[in-house]
Design an enzyme around this catalytic site. Structure first.
Site, short mmCIF file in Angstrom:
data_model
loop_
_atom_site.label_atom_id
_atom_site.label_comp_id
_atom_site.label_asym_id
_atom_site.label_seq_id
_atom_site.Cartn_x
_atom_site.Cartn_y
_atom_site.Cartn_z
N HIS A 17 -18.19 32.17 29.17
CA HIS A 17 -18.13 30.71 29.11
C HIS A 17 -19.53 30.16 28.85
O HIS A 17 -20.29 29.88 29.77
CB HIS A 17 -17.57 30.15 30.42
CG HIS A 17 -17.17 28.71 30.35
ND1 HIS A 17 -15.88 28.28 30.59
CD2 HIS A 17 -17.87 27.60 30.04
CE1 HIS A 17 -15.83 26.96 30.46
NE2 HIS A 17 -17.03 26.53 30.11
N HIS A 19 -21.37 27.45 25.98
CA HIS A 19 -21.16 26.52 24.87
C HIS A 19 -22.32 26.58 23.87
O HIS A 19 -23.48 26.45 24.26
CB HIS A 19 -21.03 25.10 25.39
CG HIS A 19 -19.76 24.84 26.15
ND1 HIS A 19 -18.64 24.30 25.57
CD2 HIS A 19 -19.43 25.07 27.45
CE1 HIS A 19 -17.68 24.19 26.48
NE2 HIS A 19 -18.14 24.65 27.62
N ASP A 21 -23.24 24.33 21.71
CA ASP A 21 -24.00 23.08 21.69
C ASP A 21 -24.67 22.80 23.04
O ASP A 21 -25.33 21.77 23.19
CB ASP A 21 -23.12 21.90 21.28
CG ASP A 21 -21.82 21.83 22.06
OD1 ASP A 21 -21.48 22.81 22.75
OD2 ASP A 21 -21.12 20.80 21.98
N HIS A 205 -10.28 24.76 29.80
CA HIS A 205 -11.07 24.08 30.82
C HIS A 205 -10.09 23.41 31.80
O HIS A 205 -9.33 22.51 31.41
CB HIS A 205 -11.96 23.01 30.20
CG HIS A 205 -13.24 23.52 29.63
ND1 HIS A 205 -13.29 24.21 28.43
CD2 HIS A 205 -14.52 23.45 30.09
CE1 HIS A 205 -14.56 24.52 28.16
NE2 HIS A 205 -15.32 24.07 29.16
N GLU A 208 -12.07 21.72 36.97
CA GLU A 208 -13.49 21.36 37.03
C GLU A 208 -13.60 19.89 37.42
O GLU A 208 -14.07 19.56 38.50
CB GLU A 208 -14.17 21.61 35.69
CG GLU A 208 -15.66 21.28 35.69
CD GLU A 208 -16.27 21.32 34.29
OE1 GLU A 208 -17.51 21.38 34.21
OE2 GLU A 208 -15.52 21.26 33.30
#
Length: 364
Positions: A17, A19, A21, A205, A208
């Site tokens: 996990h 990202h 960006d 996702h 969270e």
């Protein structure tokens, strides 16, 4: 800390996990912004690093996500995407990662005229360049793309089709990201149906910025094979202290389902603290439900989420957990074996990853 931080960095690790960006080098942001005339909040790399950290330490996922406006702005051209992707691989390898799944949302990178297929191809070129360079230096790394659809938009089916088109060209799975509360996976049921019918795995996702209903939707509407974060699954665990010596733990139906089916939790400790995902349990690492989930036998994995925003690495996350919960090398190896088992790879290749992890830890 087992063996010190340097030895943790040297250990073979798996990143599920992370990202694209959320992992740019600040100096790269400065240079790419200058090329396209984009105004940054800070033009010095060191000051920009501090800006990201302060903005991300908000306690709110919504505020945390605003920092991505800057990184996404400099990832709108073929060259920008290729550079970011290549450097991403180099940075993973420098942290001891031997297998990484890199997630990002292609629909956010169309502002300069590129189409969905072009941006995916550009990122793949960059990833391959990075892998080749790492391997030529004598190290080993393998990576794959996870394509994320932004849950607040209506492009779920477009991104699912995109993932399927590129499944033999670097894409290994699908994800949905963005604001969780109010945007359940059920809104993209058609995309998840399409993926399932084409045997494309999905991680979602969930758990969270929203609670158990979001996790249920990820599992039963999204057919998620992993939960992105999933930390709020701990809300379905009841702990009762009847006296000074006896503590009883009861799992709710949802938690039991996730545990029994060994659905991996992509936990990201520092990020979970920053976004307020664990605020009901506390605001320090020792308060994170990670150890509770681990001790109860859930398939926990350790991740960075966004290395730039959290000013972290996978090695640092492992060191923080070790400091908080007293883990040793055996525990850290379990986390990596869990990640290998949950990777979106054929079982034979997952077994090879597990063997590489075991060999590396034996040498530590």
């Amino acid at each position: 800390m087992p063996g010190g931080g340097a030895s943790i960095t040297a250990l073979p690790k798996i990143s599920l996990h992370d990202h694209l960006d959320g992992g740019l080098r600040p100096q790269t942001i400065v240079e790419l912004a200058d090329e396209i005339g984009y105004q940054l909040p800070e033009n010095d790399a060191a000051k920009l690093t501090s800006w990201f950290s302060s903005q991300a330490d908000s306690g709110s996922l919504v505020d945390y996500l605003k920092t991505f406006d800057v990184t996404i702005a400099v990832m709108q051209t073929t060259e920008g995407l290729k550079r970011v992707a290549s450097e991403f691989v180099h940075d993973l390898a420098a942290d001891g990662v031997i297998y990484g799944e890199i997630r990002w949302a292609p629909e956010q990178h169309l502002q300069k005229g590129l189409d969905l297929d072009q941006v995916v191809s550009a990122v793949q070129q960059g990833l391959e360049e990075g892998v080749d360079a790492v391997r030529s230096s004598g190290r080993s790394i393998r990576v794959g793309q996870l394509l994320s659809s932004m849950r607040q938009t209506e492009r779920g089916t477009d991104i699912a089709e995109l993932a399927i088109r590129h499944r033999d060209r670097g894409v290994i799975g699908f994800d949905i990201a963005g604001p969780e509360a109010g945007f359940p996976p059920s809104r993209m049921r058609g995309a998840f149906d399409l993926l399932a019918h084409n045997y494309m795995p999905a991680t979602v996702h969930a758990g969270e910025a929203d609670g158990l209903d979001s996790i249920r939707s990820a599992l039963f509407d999204g057919r998620a094979l992993r939960l992105g974060h999933g930390v709020r699954l701990a809300e379905d665990i009841t702990i009762a202290n009847e006296d000074d010596e006896n503590t009883y733990v009861t799992l709710g139906d949802l938690a039991q389902w996730v545990k029994d089916r060994e659905i991996a939790l992509e936990l990201s400790p520092s990020s979970n603290l920053q976004t307020g995902a664990i605020e009901q349990w506390g605001d320090e690492m020792i308060d994170h439900p990670f150890d509770l989930l681990y001790q109860l036998g859930f398939r926990v994995t350790v991740n960075t989420d966004n290395r730039l925003m959290s000013a972290t690495t996978l090695s640092r996350e492992l060191a923080l957990l070790t400091e908080a919960f007293g883990y040793d090398l055996t525990d850290l190896e379990v986390f990596q074996i869990n990640a290998a088992a949950a990777a979106f790879l054929p079982i034979e290749e997952r077994d090879e990853l597990s063997e590489a992890i075991s060999v590396g830890f034996e040498r530590a």
